[in-house]
Motif scaffolding. Sequence first.
Motif, PDB file in Angstrom:
ATOM      1  N   TYR A 403     -14.312  14.341  28.609  1.00  0.00           N
ATOM      2  CA  TYR A 403     -13.694  13.269  27.823  1.00  0.00           C
ATOM      3  C   TYR A 403     -12.168  13.338  27.915  1.00  0.00           C
ATOM      4  N   ALA A 404     -11.599  14.528  27.723  1.00  0.00           N
ATOM      5  CA  ALA A 404     -10.152  14.669  27.729  1.00  0.00           C
ATOM      6  C   ALA A 404      -9.561  14.250  29.071  1.00  0.00           C
ATOM      7  N   GLU A 405     -10.177  14.700  30.157  1.00  0.00           N
ATOM      8  CA  GLU A 405      -9.664  14.344  31.485  1.00  0.00           C
ATOM      9  C   GLU A 405      -9.764  12.847  31.734  1.00  0.00           C
ATOM     10  N   ALA A 406     -10.884  12.277  31.360  1.00  0.00           N
ATOM     11  CA  ALA A 406     -11.095  10.853  31.620  1.00  0.00           C
ATOM     12  C   ALA A 406     -10.196   9.983  30.751  1.00  0.00           C
ATOM     13  N   ASP A 412      -6.840  12.114  20.734  1.00  0.00           N
ATOM     14  CA  ASP A 412      -8.188  12.683  20.725  1.00  0.00           C
ATOM     15  C   ASP A 412      -8.383  13.666  21.873  1.00  0.00           C
ATOM     16  N   ALA A 413      -7.896  13.285  23.052  1.00  0.00           N
ATOM     17  CA  ALA A 413      -8.046  14.154  24.218  1.00  0.00           C
ATOM     18  C   ALA A 413      -7.315  15.477  24.001  1.00  0.00           C
ATOM     19  N   TYR A 414      -6.094  15.407  23.493  1.00  0.00           N
ATOM     20  CA  TYR A 414      -5.346  16.623  23.179  1.00  0.00           C
ATOM     21  C   TYR A 414      -6.093  17.458  22.139  1.00  0.00           C
ATOM     22  N   SER A 415      -6.717  16.793  21.173  1.00  0.00           N
ATOM     23  CA  SER A 415      -7.431  17.505  20.116  1.00  0.00           C
ATOM     24  C   SER A 415      -8.569  18.341  20.692  1.00  0.00           C
ATOM     25  N   ILE A 435      -0.030  11.407  32.568  1.00  0.00           N
ATOM     26  CA  ILE A 435      -1.482  11.386  32.772  1.00  0.00           C
ATOM     27  C   ILE A 435      -1.886  12.277  33.942  1.00  0.00           C
ATOM     28  N   ASN A 436      -1.084  12.313  35.004  1.00  0.00           N
ATOM     29  CA  ASN A 436      -1.407  13.165  36.144  1.00  0.00           C
ATOM     30  C   ASN A 436      -1.287  14.639  35.778  1.00  0.00           C
ATOM     31  N   ARG A 439      -4.127  15.758  33.531  1.00  0.00           N
ATOM     32  CA  ARG A 439      -5.394  15.987  34.245  1.00  0.00           C
ATOM     33  C   ARG A 439      -5.337  17.268  35.070  1.00  0.00           C
ATOM     34  N   ILE A 440      -4.193  17.616  35.604  1.00  0.00           N
ATOM     35  CA  ILE A 440      -4.060  18.894  36.300  1.00  0.00           C
ATOM     36  C   ILE A 440      -4.225  20.039  35.304  1.00  0.00           C
ATOM     37  N   ALA A 441      -3.696  19.866  34.088  1.00  0.00           N
ATOM     38  CA  ALA A 441      -3.863  20.881  33.048  1.00  0.00           C
ATOM     39  C   ALA A 441      -5.342  21.051  32.694  1.00  0.00           C
ATOM     40  N   ILE A 442      -6.082  19.948  32.661  1.00  0.00           N
ATOM     41  CA  ILE A 442      -7.526  20.019  32.397  1.00  0.00           C
ATOM     42  C   ILE A 442      -8.231  20.758  33.531  1.00  0.00           C
ATOM     43  N   LEU A 443      -7.835  20.478  34.762  1.00  0.00           N
ATOM     44  CA  LEU A 443      -8.433  21.169  35.906  1.00  0.00           C
ATOM     45  C   LEU A 443      -8.253  22.676  35.763  1.00  0.00           C
ATOM     46  N   LYS A 444      -7.067  23.110  35.382  1.00  0.00           N
ATOM     47  CA  LYS A 444      -6.831  24.544  35.181  1.00  0.00           C
ATOM     48  C   LYS A 444      -7.673  25.071  34.026  1.00  0.00           C
TER      49      LYS A 444
END
Length: 497
Positions: A403-406, A412-415, A435-436, A439-444
């Motif tokens: 959800y956060a990445e998308a 909400d995503a940060y939460s 946004i980029n 999403r890289i932070a989510i990948l990590k």
Amino acid sequence: MKTRFKILALVFLISITACELDEKPTGFYSEDNFYKTEADADAAVNYAYDALTFLEYSRSIFYLGDLTTEESYTKSDEAIDNQNLDKWNVSTFINNGMLTNFFKYTYIAINRANAVLKNVPAGTYDQSIKDKFMGEAYFLRAWNYYNLVKAFGIVPIHTSLVETLDQTSAPMAQNLDEIYDLIISDCTQAIELLEINQALGRADKAAAQALLAKVYLTIASSKEHNVSLYTQMNKDVSTMYQLAAKNAAEVLKNQNVYGFETNLIEIYNVNKPQGRENIFLLSMDRSGSIEGDYSKISKLFIPYIDGATIYLKNPDNTLTKSHDGWSVFQTNIEFYNSFDNLDKRKTELFVTKTYNEQGILTAEFPGTIPFPFSRKYIDPDFIGDKTSTKPFLIRFSEVALIYAEAAGPTNDAYSYLNYIRNRAGLGDAAPGLSINDFRIAILKERSWELALEGNRLYDLRRFNKVVEIVPNAAGLSDDQVNFYPIPQTEINLNPGL
């Protein structure tokens, strides 16, 4: 305990796409004398799930998803096919036994799901029961095609039951759209037919919603990052992200059954497989009679120490018993060091010291323990080599990260991201990210949160980062690393390929 259903009516020992048959398929029950009762159909659905526990399928989750990444490497005397995967010897992949078996058994699983879809509607029991069985079969077919498309790209499509030898050959799908449209359709039908009903080894509505979110996210990020074949898809990136967020949100908003565990170790408590985190798990139990019914997955991740029982220290200084293992998946020390030193996913979920029953230190890393090993796969009640350890196929925390990445860097995503980080003992993610960068932070974050759960290669593929991040893939082309080749045995046997 899950039992392996030996039903002659369902012995589809065919690779389905083309694999050789050891014997002519005979003994099929007709539609007139099977599937008519609820018990018949339930047995058939369980038989479809049972295909996922084949060693060649369940273990490939880790061999294909983790061993080929920077997370781990394998021992020098491991089977040559697995060493070739680890080393990215791509010239050998077309004849690689692990890839060949994964391809084969995935289609066996698809055929079993197709059998349910064909025969259940004619049953003489309540429609609500039929809907549940059909929904699970749609989920399973989608699940298996999703695994195939992530691994191989364009593959053959079977949407009907293979019952005769001349039906085993099928042409390749025309493109990724054709495959993903089938997966999306199957997930959608599963969502419509199923309800929220957590059951070990079975899928429910939340599992189907989570799978659909994974599917949309894979399409969106792969196309956005110019992954070959995905660039040609007739799908809008923004719409795919929106649909991924929408379906993930459906799972996250209904926390009566599923939700976050506050304790990291509790997520992986082998004796509580129906914990709040676990949306979809395989049914494998140490009391089973044959491997597949029980599991040896823990042996793959634990090093050989002295061939004896070992004890791991818990955060509260109590001890947990375990066997030692085979040293197959050896944690890469660079990956281990990528965790923050305060990260509980490092300090609590990787083991660097073992003890005896009295709590006296017996081995440690570096030293007698050759590598820090994951304690995600520990069964303190093991019986010899038999354990109840299972792959974690869909977890609530992964859905939150989907959800956060998308959604991108919304509140909400940060939460959701920060909850996962805070649970691990870390501070909030950097605020105000683009946004980029978000999403890289989510990948990590996924690399740390989902470590050694079979996701890493597919994450790197959809971000087109395999060559950049995996040392053994350096110098290869994106096309070489983003899809495995269709196995040569399948090409030889199936003119449609």
